[in-house]
Design a protein around this motif. Structure first.
Motif, short mmCIF file in Angstrom:
data_model
loop_
_atom_site.label_atom_id
_atom_site.label_comp_id
_atom_site.label_asym_id
_atom_site.label_seq_id
_atom_site.Cartn_x
_atom_site.Cartn_y
_atom_site.Cartn_z
N PRO A 264 -0.38 3.72 3.05
CA PRO A 264 -0.29 5.14 2.67
C PRO A 264 -0.05 6.07 3.86
O PRO A 264 0.64 7.09 3.72
CB PRO A 264 -1.67 5.41 2.03
CG PRO A 264 -2.12 4.08 1.54
CD PRO A 264 -1.61 3.09 2.55
N TRP B 237 2.34 1.77 -3.58
CA TRP B 237 1.40 2.23 -4.59
C TRP B 237 0.88 3.63 -4.32
O TRP B 237 0.46 4.33 -5.24
CB TRP B 237 0.24 1.23 -4.73
CG TRP B 237 0.64 0.08 -5.58
CD1 TRP B 237 0.87 -1.19 -5.19
CD2 TRP B 237 0.90 0.11 -6.99
NE1 TRP B 237 1.27 -1.97 -6.26
CE2 TRP B 237 1.29 -1.20 -7.38
CE3 TRP B 237 0.86 1.10 -7.96
CZ2 TRP B 237 1.61 -1.53 -8.69
CZ3 TRP B 237 1.19 0.77 -9.27
CH2 TRP B 237 1.56 -0.53 -9.62
N PHE B 238 0.91 4.07 -3.07
CA PHE B 238 0.59 5.46 -2.77
C PHE B 238 1.67 6.39 -3.34
O PHE B 238 1.38 7.47 -3.86
CB PHE B 238 0.47 5.66 -1.26
CG PHE B 238 0.34 7.10 -0.85
CD1 PHE B 238 -0.77 7.85 -1.19
CD2 PHE B 238 1.34 7.72 -0.11
CE1 PHE B 238 -0.90 9.18 -0.82
CE2 PHE B 238 1.23 9.04 0.28
CZ PHE B 238 0.10 9.78 -0.08
N LEU C 2 -6.71 8.56 0.81
CA LEU C 2 -6.60 7.28 0.12
C LEU C 2 -6.94 6.12 1.05
O LEU C 2 -7.58 5.14 0.65
CB LEU C 2 -5.19 7.11 -0.45
CG LEU C 2 -4.97 5.93 -1.40
CD1 LEU C 2 -5.96 5.98 -2.57
CD2 LEU C 2 -3.55 5.91 -1.92
N TYR D 263 -7.01 -3.68 -13.78
CA TYR D 263 -5.86 -2.91 -13.32
C TYR D 263 -5.00 -2.40 -14.48
O TYR D 263 -4.21 -1.46 -14.30
CB TYR D 263 -5.00 -3.75 -12.37
CG TYR D 263 -5.58 -3.85 -10.98
CD1 TYR D 263 -5.88 -2.70 -10.25
CD2 TYR D 263 -5.83 -5.08 -10.39
CE1 TYR D 263 -6.41 -2.78 -8.98
CE2 TYR D 263 -6.36 -5.18 -9.11
CZ TYR D 263 -6.65 -4.01 -8.42
OH TYR D 263 -7.19 -4.10 -7.16
N TRP E 182 -6.40 4.41 -7.29
CA TRP E 182 -5.02 4.44 -6.81
C TRP E 182 -4.08 5.20 -7.74
O TRP E 182 -2.99 5.62 -7.33
CB TRP E 182 -4.51 3.01 -6.61
CG TRP E 182 -4.99 2.41 -5.33
CD1 TRP E 182 -6.21 1.84 -5.09
CD2 TRP E 182 -4.28 2.32 -4.09
NE1 TRP E 182 -6.30 1.41 -3.79
CE2 TRP E 182 -5.14 1.69 -3.15
CE3 TRP E 182 -3.00 2.70 -3.68
CZ2 TRP E 182 -4.75 1.44 -1.84
CZ3 TRP E 182 -2.62 2.44 -2.37
CH2 TRP E 182 -3.49 1.82 -1.46
N THR E 183 -4.50 5.42 -8.98
CA THR E 183 -3.70 6.23 -9.90
C THR E 183 -4.03 7.71 -9.78
O THR E 183 -3.13 8.56 -9.75
CB THR E 183 -3.94 5.77 -11.36
OG1 THR E 183 -3.61 4.39 -11.48
CG2 THR E 183 -3.09 6.58 -12.33
N LEU F 175 -3.24 -2.34 3.34
CA LEU F 175 -3.30 -1.29 2.32
C LEU F 175 -3.73 0.05 2.91
O LEU F 175 -3.38 1.11 2.38
CB LEU F 175 -4.26 -1.70 1.21
CG LEU F 175 -3.82 -2.89 0.34
CD1 LEU F 175 -4.89 -3.21 -0.70
CD2 LEU F 175 -2.48 -2.62 -0.33
N GLY G 179 0.81 -1.21 0.00
CA GLY G 179 0.00 0.00 0.00
C GLY G 179 0.84 1.26 0.00
O GLY G 179 0.53 2.25 -0.67
N ASP H 201 -10.72 0.32 -8.77
CA ASP H 201 -9.61 0.39 -7.82
C ASP H 201 -8.35 0.93 -8.47
O ASP H 201 -7.64 1.78 -7.89
CB ASP H 201 -9.37 -1.01 -7.25
CG ASP H 201 -8.53 -0.98 -5.98
OD1 ASP H 201 -8.77 -0.10 -5.13
OD2 ASP H 201 -7.65 -1.85 -5.83
#
Length: 399
Positions: free
Chosen positions: A152, A31-32, A264, A360, A243-244, A148, A28, A239
């Protein structure tokens, strides 16, 4: 005595849950930070979406053979191998400074992620008792989403101390992967017999012809299987886009990385709180009904998120939107579990994961294109309308 009995009932889940929790904290966090890491290298929101989707493209190519290998080799060896390799890969993130290095990192991330995710999912499906599949899958999702959600926040705290995104992501991911690996060695056990590595590889490549066995297994699910693939794609499309876009979107409201991490995390926290109750409700009152309720709640609240104007409003609408998905996701997975046979679930998960990964792939790409064409806010309105539209596919599901 009652508590001891409940813990004994869920002992198979607690062999895996701490492993997933430790791993997903780092996942997590990474990806943040990843949209900002990619943005600093490529400098364009559309390219950010394209590169963020690259791991899912790679994952789609390996979903089916990894699912078959899981059936043949067992979950434990594949999962532990994946955690070790991801830990080594995470150490390289701090050295990624150009496009070529970034692309190589994302390719290996997509390959190795599936060595953890698919065996874990197949294991939970195998140990879930009849009538409790949604509840067990809700437990698994709660462990994942807790990690997750914490990731972040941890990343935001470290960034606020002055570390670069690359170094912060690398440190957190390495620590989480090797912590998960240690827990896996100590706790995790297979519940099914398995074959040796060389025999399993040979049978996947020769006897099963890599893809055919998995496709035949999944085709038995008929219209229900097709509807689950569409819904799975929609959930991960949602999702992947969140996240993007959200790590870029929050900058319109606050300069604080910690507040951005909290927003987030509000998209994740409901999975921790409501996955288990949602799974129990689905098992008791009908999975399709809970699935429809979740889609409706998620769609309306996502539209509300696009209209929010303050950080508290963003956090609240994000929380409610994901609450709907937290009810819907274990309901859908529960239907998939009861429709598949023990011993062939790795193959079914391989096909299902292909639809999951396609979401994804396209979510970040479409998110970048929509953000450039409509603005960051309107992306979430489109997502809300999409969730409401796919409710039509729930009528094709037969429990």
């Amino acid at each position: 005595m009652l508590l001891h009995g409940r813990l004994r009932e869920y002992r198979d889940l607690f062999r895996l849950g701490p492993v997933l929790l430790a791993w997903t904290v780092g996942h997590g966090a990474m990806w943040f930070l990843m949209p900002n890491i990619v943005g600093a290298i490529v400098g364009d929101v559309v390219l950010v979406g394209v590169i963020i989707s690259l791991p899912a493209v790679v994952a789609m190519l390996v979903d089916l053979p990894i699912g078959d290998l899981t059936d043949r080799m067992g979950s434990r060896r594949l999962l532990l191998s994946g955690l070790f390799a991801l830990g080594v890969l995470g150490a390289s993130l701090s050295y990624v400074s150009n496009l070529l290095g970034l692309l190589a990192f994302m390719v290996f991330l997509g390959l190795l992620y599936q060595l953890v995710y698919i065996p874990a999912k197949a294991y939970v499906m195998d140990v879930s008792p009849l009538g409790k599949s949604s509840e067990y899958l809700g437990f698994e999702m709660s462990f994942i989403m807790l990690g997750l959600a914490l990731g972040p926040i941890a990343a935001g705290m470290i960034i606020s101390k002055g570390l670069s995104p690359n170094l912060a992501g690398s440190l957190l991911y390495v620590f989480s992967c090797f912590s998960a690996l240690t827990l896996g060695v100590l706790l995790f056990r297979d519940c099914m017999p398995h074959e040796c590595f060389t025999k399993a590889i040979r049978e996947v490549l020769v006897e099963d012809k890599v893809f055919l066995k998995e496709l035949v297994e999944y085709a038995r699910l008929k219209s229900t299987g097709l509807s689950i693939l569409v819904l799975t794609f929609t959930f991960t499309f949602y999702d992947g886009m969140v996240w993007t876009i959200q790590p870029l979107h929050y900058l319109s409201f606050t300069d604080s990385a910690l507040e951005g991490g909290l927003i987030l995390s509000s998209f994740v926290l409901p999975f921790i709180l409501f996955d288990i109750p949602g799974g129990r409700l689905a098992d008791r009152f009908g999975r399709r009904k809970i699935l429809m309720f979740g889609l409706a709640l998620g769609g309306v609240s996502s539209i509300a998120f696009s209209m929010a104007s303050t950080v508290p409003q963003l956090m609240l609408s994000a929380f409610i939107a994901t609450s709907g998905l937290a009810f819907a996701w274990p309901s859908m997975e529960g239907i998939l579990t009861v429709k598949t046979d023990l011993g062939g679930r790795g193959s079914v998960i391989g096909v299902w994961s292909t639809a999951r990964d396609l979401g994804y792939v396209l979510g970040p790409i479409c998110g970048g294109l929509l953000a450039k064409a409509l603005g960051l806010d309107r992306v979430f309105m489109v997502l809300g309308v999409l969730l409401l539209a796919v409710m039509a596919f729930t009528f094709k599901i037969r429990e």
